[in-house]
Scaffold this motif. Structure first.
Motif, PDB file in Angstrom:
ATOM      1  N   PHE A   1       0.830  -1.207   0.000  1.00 23.72           N
ATOM      2  CA  PHE A   1       0.000   0.000   0.000  1.00 23.72           C
ATOM      3  C   PHE A   1       0.863   1.255   0.000  1.00 23.72           C
ATOM      4  O   PHE A   1       0.645   2.174  -0.810  1.00 23.72           O
ATOM      5  CB  PHE A   1      -0.925   0.012   1.217  1.00 23.72           C
TER       6      PHE A   1
ATOM      7  N   THR B   1       1.467   4.400  -2.815  1.00 25.73           N
ATOM      8  CA  THR B   1       1.122   5.797  -2.491  1.00 25.73           C
ATOM      9  C   THR B   1       2.361   6.664  -2.267  1.00 25.73           C
ATOM     10  O   THR B   1       2.249   7.768  -1.737  1.00 25.73           O
ATOM     11  CB  THR B   1       0.224   5.842  -1.239  1.00 25.73           C
TER      12      THR B   1
ATOM     13  N   THR C   1      -6.627   1.012   1.087  1.00 29.53           N
ATOM     14  CA  THR C   1      -6.916   1.739  -0.152  1.00 29.53           C
ATOM     15  C   THR C   1      -8.289   2.400  -0.091  1.00 29.53           C
ATOM     16  O   THR C   1      -8.443   3.583  -0.424  1.00 29.53           O
ATOM     17  CB  THR C   1      -6.842   0.780  -1.348  1.00 29.53           C
TER      18      THR C   1
END
Length: 537
Positions: A54, A58, A159
């Motif tokens: 994740f 990002t 998310t």
């Protein structure tokens, strides 16, 4: 430091951190702080594949620890959720809230904030999965709970949360069912009762019935008053008002409603508030295990309630009594969900091998003409002549034959069976042993679910695809031929086990732990850190 890290971190994570370190030499102070934060995030996340993926996607940015209002709202929502974990019957210590709050308070440097960032994500993921799909893995608690829990992808939690309203996201995680909400409310009620001393002294008697009087009747009266089944009264006699109260209690606990306090009713009346609270917490955990769309029309078999129901758009439209698997471990009915595809009218009973070798082979070894209602066939399906076979030479492992009972009114499956093909060979069916349905506790089968009203159950299912479901069924039955009738729209079947359950008004009722499974689940929850609130020390 770099050499020490290289021995602890995955190769990719280590390479990322090395690149971050090299940037510190060429960037200004603000950029260097950002790099230090991201380096700490990469390092802390490296031990969790989903968290690492994740943050890599990002750019190792913050979702919790920034200064914006959005990130403050996320932090507040997470802290509120973790603080309220106990209200869901979850092991709140699992989320390390106190340590997390202290870590947040002590964070001074970008590196500190990076470590806090990942710690919050770790706590978030643990809580999100626990509150949505349960804190336990059911099959690890009991081998007969073979349910497939609808786990969500862990990374998707992060998310989707980053794109959502924080409060709304947390609110949507637990089961959105009336059952779950009723259980959660009952948990608060029972905790309040425990804090006030519970339901008072237990009733000491062997049997109480209308017309009795004395100390035991007074104790019964007082306990019924505290339970809410009886208005305050000074009577010391088991009168008609008390009889009505006992019958309401019996109805709410799945007991025969005769108004007499026999051993079974007395055991339920004397069950403590603490035990009832355990049942409620376990039921909440079980509700999380089936946190998915169960179907606008579905069948629910509650093993502890000995019933099978058809539910349409949240309302029970058909109910029948059931007989479930016997209590011994090999015959208990398992818990799982599947889809009913067809029914078989005038079915043959193909004897499960466990029954053939465990029950019938020993009888055949004593007398080859035993169990003569069964046809014995070889591997090619050809009927054999029993008189030409020496059954004594076979063991349970080497027995080469199969057995079946042809269609008849005396068939073990009765005249109809309802199929949702599954590897456990469990289905719903008729039975010639109708006398068992009059009993209070109905655990007698080899695992399948026997129905008291199988014809009416069939009519209800066929009503969705026929203008004359009863006529269709009876015409097929009258043929005497084994016939498969497909359901044009298959119906989900959920075999559940609830000792605490809500009625149509949202009031909680209780059932006996017939297989002892809820006791095992409670022990596992307790070991995980779930505690009863309101318990007096």
């Amino acid at each position: 430091m770099i050499s020490a890290l290289s021995s602890r971190l995955p190769t990719v994570a280590f390479a990322i951190i090395v690149s971050f370190c090299s940037l510190l030499f060429i960037l200004g102070p603000a950029a260097a702080e950002s790099v230090a934060f991201k380096q700490a995030v990469a390092e802390a996340a490296a031990q969790d594949q989903d968290i690492s993926a994740f943050y890599k996607e990002t750019g190792y940015g913050a979702i919790w620890t920034g200064k914006s209002g959005r990130e403050r709202n996320r932090r507040a929502a997470l802290m509120n959720a973790l603080n309220a974990a106990d209200s869901h019957g979850l092991p709140s210590e699992r989320y390390n809230l106190t340590a997390l709050e202290q870590q947040m308070k002590n964070a001074r440097t970008p590196r500190d904030r990076g470590l806090v960032e990942v710690a919050m994500s770790r706590a978030f993921l643990q809580y999100a999965r626990d509150v949505q799909t349960g804190a336990l893995v059911p099959s690890r608690v009991d081998k007969n709970i073979v349910r497939q829990v609808p786990y969500r992808d862990r990374k998707s939690y992060l998310t989707n949360f980053a794109k959502s309203s924080p409060k709304g996201f947390f609110k949507a995680l637990p089961p959105q069912t009336g059952e779950y909400n009723a259980l959660r409310k009952q948990k608060l009620v029972l905790e309040g009762l425990i804090a006030k001393g519970g339901w008072g002294p237990t009733v000491k008697a062997k049997k109480l019935e209308p017309g009795d009087s004395g100390a035991s009747v007074v104790a019964l009266r007082d306990r019924l008053v505290r339970m809410g089944y009886l208005k305050r009264t000074a009577t010391g006699t088991y009168d008609s008002t008390m009889t009505d109260a006992v019958m309401r209690f019996q109805a709410d606990h799945g007991l025969a409603q005769d108004g007499v306090v026999g051993q079974g009713t007395l055991a339920e009346i004397n069950t403590s508030v603490e035990k009832r609270l355990q049942s409620v917490i376990v039921a909440m955990e079980r509700e999380r295990w089936v946190n998915k769309d169960r179907g606008k029309r579905h069948i629910e078999v509650n093993l502890t309630d000995f019933t099978a129901k058809i539910i349409d758009n949240g309302k029970v439209t058909f109910t029948t009594r059931s007989v479930i698997g016997a209590r011994d471990a090999k015959r208990q009915s398992p818990e799982f969900s599947d889809v009913m595809e067809f029914m078989v009218i005038n079915p043959s009973w193909f004897v499960p091998r466990s029954i053939a070798i465990g029950e019938y082979l020993p009888e055949l070894q004593q007398n080859p003409n035993a169990v003569n209602h069964l046809i014995i066939t070889d591997r090619s399906g050809r009927q054999i002549d029993r008189t030409n076979v020496d059954f004594t030479k076979y063991t349970a492992r080497t027995f080469p034959y199969a057995m079946r009972q042809p269609p008849s009114r005396s068939n073990a499956l009765g005249l109809v069976k309802f199929m949702f093909p599954n590897k456990y060979n469990i289905y719903l069916h008729d039975t010639p042993a109708k006398n068992l349905f009059g009993r209070e506790t109905r655990a007698y089968s080899h695992g399948c679910i026997r129905l008291a009203d199988p014809f009416e159950f069939a009519y209800a299912l066929l009503a969705k695809q026929s203008n004359d479901p009863e006529g269709l069924f009876k015409k097929t039955l009258a043929s005497g031929t084994e016939t498969q009738l497909n359901l044009k729209k298959p119906v989900p079947v959920h075999i559940i086990y609830r000792t605490a359950l809500a009625n149509s008004k949202g009031q909680i009722q209780y059932r006996r732990d017939v297989y002892g499974r809820d006791g095992r689940i409670w022990n596992a929850l307790s070991q995980a850190g779930v505690a009863l609130r309101g318990v007096q020390g």
